[in-house]
Structure formats: C-alpha cells, structure tokens
Write an enzyme that holds these catalytic residues in place. Structure first.
Site, short mmCIF file in Angstrom:
data_model
loop_
_atom_site.label_atom_id
_atom_site.label_comp_id
_atom_site.label_asym_id
_atom_site.label_seq_id
_atom_site.Cartn_x
_atom_site.Cartn_y
_atom_site.Cartn_z
N SER A 23 0.72 -0.94 0.12
CA SER A 23 0.15 -0.05 0.03
C SER A 23 1.01 1.15 -0.09
O SER A 23 0.43 2.32 0.19
CB SER A 23 -0.98 -0.04 1.22
N HIS A 156 -39.72 24.12 -11.41
CA HIS A 156 -39.63 23.34 -12.48
C HIS A 156 -39.00 23.99 -13.70
O HIS A 156 -39.17 23.92 -14.84
CB HIS A 156 -41.14 23.17 -13.15
N SER A 277 -12.55 27.52 -26.46
CA SER A 277 -12.70 26.43 -27.32
C SER A 277 -11.53 26.44 -28.37
O SER A 277 -10.88 27.41 -28.58
CB SER A 277 -14.18 26.49 -28.12
N LYS A 283 -16.07 31.33 -27.90
CA LYS A 283 -16.51 30.72 -27.03
C LYS A 283 -15.88 31.24 -25.38
O LYS A 283 -14.70 31.25 -25.41
CB LYS A 283 -16.21 29.01 -26.84
N GLU A 290 -18.68 23.15 -14.49
CA GLU A 290 -18.81 21.80 -14.97
C GLU A 290 -17.98 20.92 -14.31
O GLU A 290 -18.56 19.71 -14.03
CB GLU A 290 -18.65 21.84 -16.50
N LYS A 325 -8.49 3.65 1.48
CA LYS A 325 -7.35 4.95 1.40
C LYS A 325 -7.50 5.69 -0.03
O LYS A 325 -7.87 6.67 -0.17
CB LYS A 325 -6.16 4.44 1.38
N1 ARG Z 1 -1.51 -1.62 4.96
C1 ARG Z 1 -2.57 -1.97 5.87
C2 ARG Z 1 -3.77 -1.12 5.56
O1 ARG Z 1 -3.75 -0.11 5.05
C3 ARG Z 1 -1.64 -1.66 7.28
C4 ARG Z 1 -2.33 -2.72 8.10
C5 ARG Z 1 -1.95 -4.11 7.92
N2 ARG Z 1 -2.28 -4.83 8.77
C6 ARG Z 1 -2.01 -6.25 8.55
N3 ARG Z 1 -2.49 -6.76 9.70
N4 ARG Z 1 -1.59 -6.83 7.73
O2 ARG Z 1 -4.85 -1.62 6.28
#
Ligand code: ARG
Length: 464
Positions: A23, A156, A277, A283, A290, A325
């Site tokens: 990650s 409306h 444009s 334009k 938008e 995330k």
């Molecule tokens: N990268 C993991 C997350 O974002 C961190 C926690 C990892 N925990 C584990 N038991 N592998 O959730």
C-alpha cells in the site's frame, strides 16, 4: 522487499503478490500521521517503563529526522517497503539501531493504521471546515450586496415568483451551514483514539491509553479493541458529508452554468475562471462549474465503494480495509479543490443586475401577487386565481405583461382592478411585501443577514 514479518516464512513473497499487497504508493501520504502517532506511543512507553527515557529520546529524534529528510526531499518513500509503517520502522532501525526495534512494542499495524487514518481524516475535517467558512463568508458578502438585485425565482425551471439574488444565494448559505454542522458532529463522534487496541485484543503491556489519547488531542481512548481496529464509520460519515457538500456545489454549479449562458445572461464568469474552445473563437466556457458538477460523481463513488467494502467484513481487521485509502484520499482532495475553486469563481463573477430584473419582470412572476391583490379587494382566492389565469392568457396573446396593460383593459377583465394595482404588482412590491422570516423581503432578509453574521463570527474550526 523490506517486510516486517519474514520469520515464519520459508519462501520469498511472489513479486506479484508483493505488489498486490503493498500500500506504500498510496499510504505514504500518512507519513506525518504515522510519525505523530509513533511519537505519542514512544512517549507513553517510556512513561509506563516499557522503554527507557534514553531509548525514547533516540526514537523521537530518529522519527523527527525521518520526517525532516522526507520533507526536504533527501529520503524517498519507495516501493521497497510494503507500507508507510514498514518504511518508518526500517528507517528508524537503520538510524538508531536496537532502540528502534522497541517502538512497535504493544502495538500492531492494525491499531497503527486505524490511528493514522483517523488522524488524517480529522485533519481533513478541519481543513474542509476552513474552506466552508471562507465559502460562507463569500456568500454572506454576496447576500449583503444584493438585497435589491431582483431576479426570477423558479420552480420546474419555469419562472415562478420574483426573489432577490441575496435570497437565492441565502438558500445555498443554509445548505453550507448544515454541511459545516455535519462536520462538527462527525468530528465529535470520531475523536477517540484507537491506539493501544493492538492487533485486536489489546496488549499485556501496561499501556496508558489515556495518555496517548491526550497527547494526540483525542477526547479519550476508544472502548473496544476489536471495534477500534475495524471501525471505519467515521470515514463513511465523512465521505457521506463530502457527498452532500458536492451535491450542494453541483446544484450551485448547474445554476452558475445556466446563469452564465447567453440565454440567461444573469452573470458573467471572470476570464480567470473560464476557458476557451480550440475551434470556436467566440467561446468562453464555464469549465470550472462543469468540472465541479462532474466530479461530484467520483465523490459519490468513493462513498459507495467504501460502504460496499465494509459490508461483508467480519471482526476484526481484514486486509479489505486497506481499500479505505485510495478512493477516500481522492474524494478528500477533490472536495478541497472544488471548494477552493468554487469560492474563487463566485467571488470574481460579475452580475448583470439589469438583465436579472428584466427577466424577473417577464414571465408573469407577479401573477400570484395580482391574484392576492384581488383577494384584498374581496374576491375569493380561487376566483381570483381563475381571473388572473385568463388575464395571463390575454397577455400571452397580446405579447405583453400584466403591469403593461391599461387600467381599462384590466377592468374589462375584472371590475375590482383600480389604479393601485400597478404598485401592488410591481417587481419591488412583489419581493418587498414578503417579510415573514425566511422570505425575500428586505426586513426579513436583514434579520437573516444578522443571524448569519453572528454565526460566521462565532465559527470555531476544530483542531487538526
Ligand atoms: N496497509 C495496511 C492497511 O492499510 C496496514 C495494516 C496492515 N495490517 C495487517 N495485519 N496486515 O490496512
């Protein structure tokens, strides 16, 4: 591959597995939160005697130097590490040796990441509170300046009754006030510290969870370790609040786009907030509005994605939760950008007040007031409604408006009409006679402006 957990394995992780699992590419933005949490953890470990004060000081200095080096660009967070937690620990051990290996005592990445995400989200909440505050200040100024800027109100998307620009903007002000208070609610509910929950069942070390909570500015520690590591409700609530903010910005953007069109011509967006444009030289497009409208979809997407990710997860931590995330970060970045740009866009736009007033005079926006006029002259409302309906039909046929008819023409349709009708159905009367609180009339609006002013003066931004 710098991993924290090689001990019980006899084979190297397959490279694709490693990449799929990692990650670091997205959680590296949690570095400041990770360092902050680790500092609090180390401080507490020393206080309860799990590490020495000397070890604590080494750890704190090591952590600070890592953050400093990354900030200065002297240390890169690379895919060599599985996640930001591994990155920090590996670098700490590199720098300070054995003391660094003690930092993770009584802690799991599960409570660590739960803490990091919470700290990050909490900081985001206060950042958005600030952005909403400046948006609301801009709206308040627009309201104060445009009590007499009359425009048609629509239902409306058909002209309905005249209002003022101030009143129309006031509707959005109420929406953003609610958005602000939603953030405050979420903040209060989420501001508890999961650190110390361990992997799921707490720890055998005599951790002082009250202390870490306090060091990190939380109201207290969370009360169930399994919930602590697997709760992402605060994120769902935040994404939901962000979705509502975007829904409001999107509706507002839609109106900006309409108002800025040649057909409406109510406003003109500043050159700095418009684009051209590549083929049509004439334009000047409202791209920012938008895009704000368009980006609403991806924020809703983050909410839906997160709800779906969470729905099947048994207690406690499961790797699914790492999916909290990317989409959330994207949504958070998106909303902050949209709020800042939108505020800039509306504070620089020009109003075409004449055009708004002209538009309000056309389209029979005073028909309700004309009916009310007859009611005041003793005609039952339902009859008055019918009479004015016929009057409108007559005007459509003659391509004119009610107030442009002569008194004779009016009297031909109903004998109750007298000279005072013109004043009764003038644009300003139609707006100014509406003075129940919440209505567009001056005295009602003044009260609201006063309430808003003291509301804005007393706003408190929650600490990050
Ligand atoms: N990268 C993991 C997350 O974002 C961190 C926690 C990892 N925990 C584990 N038991 N592998 O959730």
């Amino acid at each position: 591959m710098a991993q924290l957990w090689g001990g019980r394995f006899t084979k190297q992780t397959d490279q694709m597995v490693y990449d799929f699992n990692a990650s670091i590419l997205f959680d590296r933005r949690l570095l400041p939160q990770d360092i902050r949490g680790s500092r609090a953890h180390a401080t507490m470990l020393a206080k309860v005697g799990v590490i020495t004060e000397e070890e604590r000081d080494k750890i704190l200095n090591g952590l600070d130097s890592i953050l400093q080096d990354v900030t200065d660009g002297n240390l890169k967070i690379t895919t060599e590490y599985e996640d930001v937690h591994s990155f920090v620990e590996a670098n700490l051990i590199d720098r300070i040796g054995d003391a660094g290996k003690k930092l993770h005592t009584g802690r799991s990445r599960n409570d660590q990441v739960a803490l990091d995400m919470r700290l990050y989200t909490r900081g985001e909440i206060s950042a958005v509170e600030e952005l909403l505050q400046s948006l609301m200040q801009t709206l308040q100024t627009l309201m104060e300046e445009n009590l007499d800027t009359y425009m048609p109100g629509f239902t409306h998307l058909q002209k309905a009754q005249p209002v003022s620009f101030s009143h129309h903007i006031g509707a959005y002000m109420e929406m953003f006030k609610r958005d602000f208070s939603r953030l405050k609610d979420i903040y209060t509910r989420m501001n508890y510290c999961p650190l110390g929950a361990g992997a799921l069942a707490g720890t055998t070390y005599p951790l002082d969870r009250d202390m870490t909570a306090e060091l990190l500015g939380f109201a207290g520690p969370t009360l169930n370790s399994m919930d602590s590591v697997s709760d992402r409700d605060y994120l769902l609530e935040y994404l939901s609040a962000l979705s509502v903010i975007m829904m409001h910005l999107s509706r507002f953007s839609e109106e900006i786009i309409l108002w800025n069109s040649n057909e409406y011509g109510f406003i003109e967006l500043d050159d700095a907030y418009s684009t051209g444009s590549s083929i049509m030289p004439q334009k000047k497009n409202p791209d920012i509005a938008e895009l704000v409208r368009g980006k609403t979809g991806r924020v809703y997407g983050a909410l839906t994605s997160m709800l779906t990710t969470m729905k099947g997860i048994p207690l406690a931590y499961n790797k699914d939760m790492q999916e909290d995330k990317e989409m959330s970060f994207d949504a958070m970045d998106t909303v902050k950008n949209c709020l800042a740009l939108f505020t800039g866009m509306i504070s620089t736009m020009k109003l075409n007040k004449e055009r708004m007033a002209e538009s309000a005079m056309m389209g029979f926006t005073n028909a309700t007031d004309a009916a009310d006029y007859l009611v005041k002259k003793g005609v039952p409302f339902r009859d008055a409604h019918g009479i004015i309906g016929r009057l409108v039909l007559y005007c459509i046929d003659k391509k004119t408006s009610i107030d442009a008819l002569s008194l004779e023409e009016l009297k031909d349709i109903d004998a109750h009409f007298e000279e005072d009708v013109y004043d009764a159905i003038s644009l300003s009367t139609c707006v100014e006679a509406r003075n129940t609180i919440g209505a567009p009339g001056h005295s009602a609006m003044k009260k609201v402006l006063e309430i808003n002013r003291s509301y804005l003066n007393s706003l408190v931004i929650d600490p990050a």
